[in-house]
Structures are given as structure tokens and as C-alpha cells.
Design a protein around this motif. Structure first.
Motif, PDB file in Angstrom:
ATOM      1  N   ARG A   1       0.852  -1.120  -0.030  1.00 41.87           N
ATOM      2  CA  ARG A   1      -0.004  -0.142   0.039  1.00 41.87           C
ATOM      3  C   ARG A   1       0.820   1.181  -0.024  1.00 41.87           C
ATOM      4  NH1 ARG A   1      -4.947  -2.143   1.218  1.00 41.87           N
ATOM      5  NH2 ARG A   1      -4.748  -4.255   2.359  1.00 41.87           N
ATOM      6  N   PRO A   2       1.378   1.714  -1.312  1.00 41.28           N
ATOM      7  CA  PRO A   2       2.170   2.695  -1.268  1.00 41.28           C
ATOM      8  C   PRO A   2       1.398   4.233  -0.851  1.00 41.28           C
ATOM      9  CG  PRO A   2       1.622   2.025  -3.415  1.00 41.28           C
ATOM     10  CD  PRO A   2       0.907   1.286  -2.524  1.00 41.28           C
ATOM     11  N   ALA A   3       2.277   5.124  -0.552  1.00 40.57           N
ATOM     12  CA  ALA A   3       1.454   6.637  -0.477  1.00 40.57           C
ATOM     13  C   ALA A   3       1.499   6.834  -1.805  1.00 40.57           C
ATOM     14  CB  ALA A   3       2.532   7.296   0.492  1.00 40.57           C
ATOM     15  N   LEU A   4       1.430   8.538  -2.010  1.00 41.26           N
ATOM     16  CA  LEU A   4       1.419   8.920  -3.435  1.00 41.26           C
ATOM     17  C   LEU A   4       2.699   9.056  -3.839  1.00 41.26           C
ATOM     18  CD1 LEU A   4       0.099  10.923  -5.073  1.00 41.26           C
ATOM     19  CD2 LEU A   4       1.239  12.786  -3.973  1.00 41.26           C
ATOM     20  N   VAL A   5       2.624   8.292  -5.058  1.00 44.57           N
ATOM     21  CA  VAL A   5       4.064   7.931  -5.563  1.00 44.57           C
ATOM     22  C   VAL A   5       4.414   8.659  -6.557  1.00 44.57           C
ATOM     23  CG1 VAL A   5       5.076   6.106  -7.221  1.00 44.57           C
ATOM     24  CG2 VAL A   5       3.240   5.439  -5.458  1.00 44.57           C
ATOM     25  N   LEU A   6       5.869   9.193  -6.413  1.00 47.81           N
ATOM     26  CA  LEU A   6       6.241  10.080  -7.419  1.00 47.81           C
ATOM     27  C   LEU A   6       7.477   9.556  -8.353  1.00 47.81           C
ATOM     28  CD1 LEU A   6       6.773  13.170  -4.832  1.00 47.81           C
ATOM     29  CD2 LEU A   6       4.743  12.754  -6.559  1.00 47.81           C
ATOM     30  N   GLY A   7       7.701   9.811  -9.337  1.00 51.65           N
ATOM     31  CA  GLY A   7       8.735   9.326 -10.182  1.00 51.65           C
ATOM     32  C   GLY A   7       9.419  10.418 -11.172  1.00 51.65           C
ATOM     33  N   ARG A   8      10.028   9.767 -11.968  1.00 53.11           N
ATOM     34  CA  ARG A   8      10.671  10.518 -13.217  1.00 53.11           C
ATOM     35  C   ARG A   8       9.390  10.983 -14.173  1.00 53.11           C
ATOM     36  NH1 ARG A   8      11.180  13.924 -15.720  1.00 53.11           N
ATOM     37  NH2 ARG A   8      12.917  14.609 -17.131  1.00 53.11           N
ATOM     38  N   ASN A   9       8.620  10.123 -14.549  1.00 50.13           N
ATOM     39  CA  ASN A   9       7.518  10.457 -14.957  1.00 50.13           C
ATOM     40  C   ASN A   9       6.192  10.751 -14.174  1.00 50.13           C
ATOM     41  OD1 ASN A   9       8.672   9.918 -17.734  1.00 50.13           O
ATOM     42  ND2 ASN A   9       8.448   7.834 -17.319  1.00 50.13           N
ATOM     43  N   ALA A  10       5.217  11.084 -14.752  1.00 49.36           N
ATOM     44  CA  ALA A  10       3.890  11.403 -14.071  1.00 49.36           C
ATOM     45  C   ALA A  10       2.603  10.984 -14.544  1.00 49.36           C
ATOM     46  CB  ALA A  10       3.889  12.877 -13.798  1.00 49.36           C
TER      47      ALA A  10
ATOM     48  N   GLU B   1       1.529  11.947   2.397  1.00 50.50           N
ATOM     49  CA  GLU B   1       2.808  11.284   2.396  1.00 50.50           C
ATOM     50  C   GLU B   1       3.025  10.961   0.999  1.00 50.50           C
ATOM     51  OE1 GLU B   1       1.980   8.165   5.224  1.00 50.50           O
ATOM     52  OE2 GLU B   1       2.327   9.230   6.863  1.00 50.50           O
ATOM     53  N   THR B   2       4.398  10.783   0.819  1.00 47.83           N
ATOM     54  CA  THR B   2       4.969  10.273  -0.816  1.00 47.83           C
ATOM     55  C   THR B   2       5.864   9.245  -0.563  1.00 47.83           C
ATOM     56  OG1 THR B   2       6.711  11.879  -0.499  1.00 47.83           O
ATOM     57  CG2 THR B   2       4.868  12.724  -1.382  1.00 47.83           C
ATOM     58  N   LEU B   3       6.230   8.754  -1.874  1.00 47.61           N
ATOM     59  CA  LEU B   3       6.946   7.477  -1.777  1.00 47.61           C
ATOM     60  C   LEU B   3       7.712   7.673  -3.193  1.00 47.61           C
ATOM     61  CD1 LEU B   3       8.118   4.587  -0.449  1.00 47.61           C
ATOM     62  CD2 LEU B   3       6.077   3.782  -1.752  1.00 47.61           C
ATOM     63  N   SER B   4       8.924   7.278  -3.465  1.00 46.52           N
ATOM     64  CA  SER B   4       9.599   7.374  -4.740  1.00 46.52           C
ATOM     65  C   SER B   4       9.086   5.977  -5.321  1.00 46.52           C
ATOM     66  CB  SER B   4      11.165   7.083  -4.610  1.00 46.52           C
ATOM     67  OG  SER B   4      11.807   6.742  -5.582  1.00 46.52           O
ATOM     68  N   LEU B   5       8.767   6.158  -6.842  1.00 41.61           N
ATOM     69  CA  LEU B   5       8.552   5.055  -7.647  1.00 41.61           C
ATOM     70  C   LEU B   5       9.655   3.714  -7.580  1.00 41.61           C
ATOM     71  CD1 LEU B   5       6.677   3.658  -9.544  1.00 41.61           C
ATOM     72  CD2 LEU B   5       7.368   5.106 -11.264  1.00 41.61           C
ATOM     73  N   ASP B   6      10.732   4.110  -7.363  1.00 38.00           N
ATOM     74  CA  ASP B   6      12.032   3.287  -7.437  1.00 38.00           C
ATOM     75  C   ASP B   6      11.755   2.678  -6.198  1.00 38.00           C
ATOM     76  OD1 ASP B   6      12.991   3.985  -9.785  1.00 38.00           O
ATOM     77  OD2 ASP B   6      14.199   5.618  -8.936  1.00 38.00           O
ATOM     78  N   ASP B   7      11.376   2.936  -4.968  1.00 42.30           N
ATOM     79  CA  ASP B   7      11.084   2.306  -3.581  1.00 42.30           C
ATOM     80  C   ASP B   7      10.180   1.341  -3.878  1.00 42.30           C
ATOM     81  OD1 ASP B   7      12.901   3.918  -2.647  1.00 42.30           O
ATOM     82  OD2 ASP B   7      11.477   5.240  -1.443  1.00 42.30           O
ATOM     83  N   VAL B   8       8.758   1.582  -4.624  1.00 41.13           N
ATOM     84  CA  VAL B   8       7.999   0.543  -5.019  1.00 41.13           C
ATOM     85  C   VAL B   8       8.490  -0.552  -5.931  1.00 41.13           C
ATOM     86  CG1 VAL B   8       5.752   0.254  -6.489  1.00 41.13           C
ATOM     87  CG2 VAL B   8       6.231   2.169  -5.054  1.00 41.13           C
ATOM     88  N   ALA B   9       9.333  -0.340  -6.841  1.00 42.13           N
ATOM     89  CA  ALA B   9      10.022  -1.446  -7.551  1.00 42.13           C
ATOM     90  C   ALA B   9      11.165  -2.006  -6.833  1.00 42.13           C
ATOM     91  CB  ALA B   9      10.888  -0.563  -8.704  1.00 42.13           C
ATOM     92  N   GLU B  10      11.435  -1.404  -5.727  1.00 41.44           N
ATOM     93  CA  GLU B  10      12.575  -2.344  -4.898  1.00 41.44           C
ATOM     94  C   GLU B  10      11.742  -3.142  -3.889  1.00 41.44           C
ATOM     95  OE1 GLU B  10      15.584  -3.579  -2.687  1.00 41.44           O
ATOM     96  OE2 GLU B  10      15.658  -2.645  -4.568  1.00 41.44           O
ATOM     97  N   ALA B  11      10.470  -2.842  -3.528  1.00 40.32           N
ATOM     98  CA  ALA B  11       9.871  -3.616  -2.555  1.00 40.32           C
ATOM     99  C   ALA B  11       9.189  -4.927  -3.358  1.00 40.32           C
ATOM    100  CB  ALA B  11       8.469  -2.637  -1.975  1.00 40.32           C
ATOM    101  N   VAL B  12       8.784  -4.489  -4.721  1.00 44.50           N
ATOM    102  CA  VAL B  12       8.337  -5.830  -5.469  1.00 44.50           C
ATOM    103  C   VAL B  12       9.461  -6.617  -5.740  1.00 44.50           C
ATOM    104  CG1 VAL B  12       7.371  -6.483  -7.731  1.00 44.50           C
ATOM    105  CG2 VAL B  12       6.578  -4.444  -6.552  1.00 44.50           C
ATOM    106  N   SER B  13      10.797  -6.174  -5.996  1.00 42.81           N
ATOM    107  CA  SER B  13      11.868  -6.836  -6.289  1.00 42.81           C
ATOM    108  C   SER B  13      12.413  -7.857  -4.965  1.00 42.81           C
ATOM    109  CB  SER B  13      12.977  -6.230  -6.547  1.00 42.81           C
ATOM    110  OG  SER B  13      14.341  -7.037  -6.999  1.00 42.81           O
TER     111      SER B  13
END
Length: 424
Positions: free
Chosen positions: A146-155, A182-194
Motif C-alpha cells: 500500500r504505497p503513499a502518493l507515488v512520485l517518479g521521473r514520469n507522472a 505522504e509520498t514515496l519514490s517509484l523506485d522504492d515501489v520497484a525495490e519492494a516488488v523486487s
């Protein structure tokens, strides 16, 4: 491992897919329109599928064969012409779990959301919650993230709206300006899945950076990232958002996925908060996420065009509808332009036909599934009008405010709409 990713063409799914390919896994991505994704990410085995039509276990049997992990990054905000929440987020997932139990029992990684709170009964979160509860009770190995608002290079969606608001000229008009986010990096989501794929984590995890910002703080941070001078936040009363939300919901019924729809506004009214617990996963604050991905001029263009896009589409629609409806009120007078070249009956029929074509194009462009074809039709008809009028009545070009000159800015606006039509 063999990994199936649902929603692999999306904002989160595309980055998760790239990370898992980099980890050395064999990734299969599914989506409704994977043609461009196949060009962008050729290392992925792309398959076309529509989750809203995969609501029976038998629909999943073939695609689940030999898969060790399924990552669900698919989702939608609100029902509309392009989305069916119940089918996509609940019924399809329950069918998937049933099929998975009868096959190789793959690990299911579900990208979900915080489903409690004031917005918990809305279809978006209710269908997410139904799928989450069914997964937890299924006996399958799983991770619900359950990620917070996800921020990344794209939008996309909410993150795109943040950039658009940040680029607003002179002031920053915000509703719910003081809502906590609250926010979260998209790379953090990818790391969690990995990590989940490698067996490092499982269960039900809320994931967010330690900081809590207000919506106003987050918009200011994005404005700084875009390289724009500071601007004063102008807090708008909630009632002023109602007309915008109503129009956004209407656009959703027509197939447009606006982040200003009532579901998003209800969620933002109480803020984006999580029930963070120690997960052992890295999280990145918003400022660090943005600074790791410096903006370019293309980001500024996107931010400035984002809120203009619906105005461009609706403006084109109004232009073509009026250009078809107004001549119908004076059909005999309008058809008089053709009398030097054809009989009265033929002139009337041609005028009526062109009016109906204009009206049809003006209406069709408002429907998201038909918008591209409508815009291409507008271009074709515009050039046909220019060519025909130039041959039959070239003197019309001498009038600087005449019908031929006015077609030229319409063509440019149509090309602009075509250039910004893609959503992802």
C-alpha cells in the motif's frame, strides 16, 4: 523466474517491469494497448488483455501457465466509459486467485492502497479492499503493498496534477491546501516488488517516506523542481471545487481519466496517510525523489499543457458543433454559396451534409475512445474545405476574417490536441 505483470504499461507497472527485467527475470506484460510498450521495452513479452473481460478462472488458465509470480499494477480511479472498477479491480482478481490456486500457486504481489477512512466506501477503494481480503484469505503466497502518493521521473494522475498546479501562473490555487500527504519514490515501489520476488518480504505493508507534507508544501516543492519562481498559495474554499469535480466526473463518463474527479477529491479531503510500520524497506522523501530526477524543459511544457488539454479538446468540440449548428438555422442562405456551381437541391443537400459532418466530429471528439479518429477527421475535413473553397471561390482568401482564414488556427489547435492526446 517467470513473472506476469498486470498493468505493465502504466505509471507504476512500466517501472516495476523494467526493474524485474534488470534483475534477470523473464517478464510478461499485459495491457490493453501494448503496441508502443513493445517498442519501448522489447525485452518484455507483451500480450494484449483486458482485465475487465477476464472475470472467470478459465480466462486466466493460459496466461498463468508456468508463471512463478504475478504482480498486479493495474487499477482505475472511477467508473466510466474506459473503466469498470468492479470487473477490473475485484472480479478479475478473484478469478485470478481461483485460477492460481488450481495451477502453480504463484506469488501474488498486489499494488493496492490504504482502503480505510472517509473514502473507504467509494468504489475505487471498496473494490481494492474486496480483492485484498480475498487474496489474504486465499492461501496463496502474497504481498499486499500500500504505497503513499507515488512520485517518479514520469507522472500520471495525481502526480501529473501536482506538476500542473505547480506551473500555474502567478499564484497556486489549491483546494485542501493543508491536507497532509505522504509520498514515496517509484523506485522504492520497484525495490519492494523486487524484494518480494526474491522472498525477502510478504504480508500486508503500508509504505511511505517518514515525512508528512501538506499539499501546499508538495506543490511548492514541484514548482521549485520545475525551476519557477516562488508563488503564493491561494487557498480555495471547497465549494469552489464542486463545478470542476462535476465536469471531471462527466469527462470520466466520456472516457477521460481526470485526476480531479470526485473520488480523488474525497481522498484528498482527508489527506494521503498510511499506517506505517517497520518494514525494513528503504523509502525516499519527496525532495530527494525530485532532485534525483532533475527536470527538463519537456517537464515544464507538460506541466503547462496538462490543464490546457481539456480546454483545447472542449474548445475544438464547441467550434465544430457551432460551425455545424449555426448554418442549419439559415440553411437556405448558407447554401446560396453553392448556387453558382450546382442546382438549389444539390446545394441544400451539400450544405446539410457538411453541417452534419461538423456536428458529428464535434460530438465524437468528446468521447475518449473516438477522440483520435475525430481529430484526424477534423484535419481531413478542414483540408477538404480549404481545397474545395479555393477552387470554387478563391476570393474568400482575401477576407482576413473570412471562413478560410479561420480554418488555419483550427488546424493548428487540432494538431496540438493530437500531440497531447496520449495519456501514458
Amino acid at each position: 523466474m517467470n513473472i506476469l505483470i498486470l498493468g505493465a504499461t502504466g505509471f507504476i507497472g512500466s517501472v516495476v517491469a523494467a526493474r524485474l527485467v534488470a534483475d534477470g527475470h523473464a517478464v510478461t506484460g499485459i495491457g490493453r494497448n501494448p503496441a508502443r510498450a513493445r517498442l519501448k521495452q522489447p525485452a518484455i513479452d507483451w500480450q494484449r488483455a483486458d482485465l475487465s473481460r477476464m472475470t472467470k478462472p478459465a480466462d486466466w488458465d493460459a496466461i498463468l501457465k508456468d508463471q512463478h509470480v504475478v504482480v498486479n499494477c493495474a487499477g482505475a480511479l472511477q467508473d466510466g466509459l474506459s473503466d469498470d472498477l468492479s470487473a477490473t479491480q475485484a472480479e478479475a482478481m478473484l478469478a485470478l486467485y481461483s485460477a492460481a490456486i488450481g495451477s502453480s500457486r504463484p506469488l501474488i504481489v498486489q499494488i493496492s492502497a490504504r482502503t480505510a477512512g472517509a473514502a473507504g466506501d467509494l468504489p475505487f477503494l471498496a473494490t481494492k479492499r474486496r480483492a485484498d481480503e480475498a487474496l489474504a484469505a486465499s492461501g496463496l503466497p502474497y504481498l499486499i503493498l500500500r504505497p503513499a502518493l507515488v512520485l517518479g521521473r514520469n507522472a500520471h494522475g495525481g502526480s501529473a496534477l501536482l506538476r500542473a498546479l505547480a506551473a500555474f501562473p502567478l499564484v497556486l490555487p489549491l483546494v485542501h491546501a493543508e491536507s497532509p500527504v505522504e509520498t514515496l519514490s517509484l523506485d522504492d515501489v520497484a525495490e519492494a516488488v523486487s524484494r518480494a520476488v526474491s522472498g525477502g518480504i510478504s504480508g500486508d505493508i503500508d509504505l511511505a517516506a517518514a515525512e508528512v507534507l501538506t499539499l501546499a508544501d508538495l506543490v511548492r516543492l514541484h514548482r521549485q523542481w520545475l525551476g519557477l519562481a516562488p508563488a503564493r498559495v491561494f487557498a480555495l474554499p471547497r465549494w469552489l471545487a464542486s463545478p470542476v469535480t462535476w465536469l471531471a466526473d462527466l469527462s470520466g463518463l466520456l472516457g477521460w481519466r481526470s485526476p480531479l474527479r470526485s473520488t480523488a477529491m474525497t481522498i484528498m479531503s482527508e489527506g494521503v496517510r498510511s499506517l506505517k510500520a517497520e518494514s525494513g524497506l528503504a523509502t525516499t522523501p519527496a525532495a530527494a525523489t525530485l532532485s534525483a530526477n532533475p527536470s527538463g524543459v519537456q517537464d515544464l511544457w507538460f506541466a503547462r499543457l496538462y490543464l490546457l488539454k481539456p480546454l483545447v479538446i472542449s474548445g475544438l468540440s464547441a467550434f465544430w458543433l457551432l460551425s455545424g449548428l449555426i448554418p442549419l438555422l439559415t440553411l437556405e442562405k448558407t447554401s446560396a454559396h453553392f448556387l453558382p456551381f450546382m442546382p438549389q437541391a444539390a446545394a441544400t443537400a451539400l450544405t446539410l451534409a457538411t453541417c452534419l459532418i461538423d456536428i458529428a466530429l464535434g460530438a465524437a471528439v468528446l468521447l475518449r475512445p473516438l477522440a483520435k479518429r475525430a481529430l484526424l477527421g477534423m484535419l481531413a475535413v478542414s483540408f477538404a474545405y480549404l481545397a474545395g473553397a479555393s477552387l470554387l471561390e478563391p476570393a474568400l482568401w482575401l477576407d482576413p476574417l473570412g471562413p478560410l482564414v479561420k480554418v488555419l488556427p483550427s488546424i493548428l489547435l487540432t494538431l496540438t490536441a493530437l500531440s497531447t492526446l496520449d495519456e501514458r
